[in-house]
Design an enzyme around this catalytic site. Structure first.
Site, PDB file in Angstrom:
ATOM      1  CB  CYS A  87      -0.883  -0.023   1.233  1.00 40.95           C
ATOM      2  SG  CYS A  87      -1.654   1.554   1.628  1.00 40.95           S
ATOM      3  CD  GLU A  88      -0.092   5.234  -4.044  1.00 41.93           C
ATOM      4  OE1 GLU A  88      -0.781   6.259  -4.164  1.00 41.93           O
ATOM      5  OE2 GLU A  88       0.511   4.707  -5.003  1.00 41.93           O
ATOM      6  CG  HIS A  89      -2.412   5.565   0.954  1.00 41.37           C
ATOM      7  ND1 HIS A  89      -3.641   5.008   0.655  1.00 41.37           N
ATOM      8  CD2 HIS A  89      -2.142   6.455  -0.033  1.00 41.37           C
ATOM      9  CE1 HIS A  89      -4.099   5.533  -0.461  1.00 41.37           C
ATOM     10  NE2 HIS A  89      -3.219   6.410  -0.899  1.00 41.37           N
ATOM     11  CG  HIS A  90      -0.613   3.412   6.017  1.00 38.60           C
ATOM     12  ND1 HIS A  90      -1.829   3.297   5.376  1.00 38.60           N
ATOM     13  CD2 HIS A  90      -0.749   4.424   6.899  1.00 38.60           C
ATOM     14  CE1 HIS A  90      -2.670   4.189   5.854  1.00 38.60           C
ATOM     15  NE2 HIS A  90      -2.049   4.891   6.780  1.00 38.60           N
ATOM     16  CD  GLN A 128      -8.146  -4.544  -3.795  1.00 38.67           C
ATOM     17  OE1 GLN A 128      -7.829  -4.510  -2.601  1.00 38.67           O
ATOM     18  NE2 GLN A 128      -9.179  -5.251  -4.230  1.00 38.67           N
ATOM     19  CG  HIS A 156      -5.937  -3.400   1.766  1.00 39.73           C
ATOM     20  ND1 HIS A 156      -5.278  -2.551   0.899  1.00 39.73           N
ATOM     21  CD2 HIS A 156      -6.822  -4.086   1.006  1.00 39.73           C
ATOM     22  CE1 HIS A 156      -5.749  -2.705  -0.325  1.00 39.73           C
ATOM     23  NE2 HIS A 156      -6.688  -3.631  -0.290  1.00 39.73           N
ATOM     24  CB  CYS A 158      -2.900   0.023   5.926  1.00 38.61           C
ATOM     25  SG  CYS A 158      -4.003  -0.142   4.520  1.00 38.61           S
TER      26      CYS A 158
END
Length: 198
Positions: A87-90, A128, A156, A158
């Site tokens: 996941c590119e956010h976390h 995703q 996920h 996250c």
């Protein structure tokens, strides 16, 4: 004969990432010189390069390397393809399975190439939704089939390890082109995905 595992990593990238991981671990209050952590920054540097190797790969060329002329024009489905991404956010993993179908239009592709295309896009920093679209568009633009369908089901970390901490949630995304935009073709695809035909 003994087994020897061989992996190649860019030395400059590995050294730079190793220093960054060492600094980050130290900032978290850990002693980076203790036995269990001495090699962790380098291991993490190599792991991150492995998990993002998709940036160095060309999914279109993978498909083109195994395209064959064939008049078959019914649905081809490869389902339950394992996928692992970040996941590119976390920078936490998400993982699950993908189901991909296409209807040939003069060409078929070697079946192993579809999972490889998924890996090319999954081995990047991702969301995703984008991953689903990238797989779909690569197959659509390279093979020019009568239609493509992609469904991804993933968990996920996250959401599971932090934040809302919901352990059993599954995210499903889908994308369709061509014939799969017709309700009956899409229904056939979804029925085949959910059927246990083994």
């Amino acid at each position: 004969m003994s087994f020897h595992k061989s992996e190649e990593y860019d030395q400059a990238t590995t050294e730079a990432l190793t220093g960054l991981y060492q600094a980050a671990i130290g900032q978290l209050g850990e002693d980076v010189s203790r036995e269990g952590l001495v090699k962790t920054p380098e291991r993490a540097a190599k792991a991150m390069q492995f998990l993002t190797q998709g940036y160095e790969q060309d999914a279109e060329q993978i498909l083109k390397s195994a395209m064959f002329r064939e008049e078959y024009s019914e649905m081809v489905l490869v389902k339950d393809i394992e996928l692992y991404s970040l996941c590119e956010h976390h920078l936490l993993p998400f993982f699950g399975k993908a189901h991909v179908a296409y209807i040939p239009n003069g060409y078929i592709v070697g079946l192993s190439k579809i999972p490889r295309v998924i890996d090319v896009f999954a081995r990047r920093l991702q969301v995703q939704e984008r991953l689903t679209d990238q797989i779909l568009h690569c197959i659509h633009e390279t093979l020019n089939p009568l239609g493509v369908a992609v469904v991804i089901e993933a968990r996920h970390m996250c959401m599971m390890m932090r934040g809302v901490q919901k352990q059993n949630s599954v995210t499903t995304t889908s994308a369709f082109t061509g014939e799969f935009q017709r309700a009956e073709t899409r229904a056939e695809f979804l029925n085949l995905v959910s059927a246990d035909l083994h």
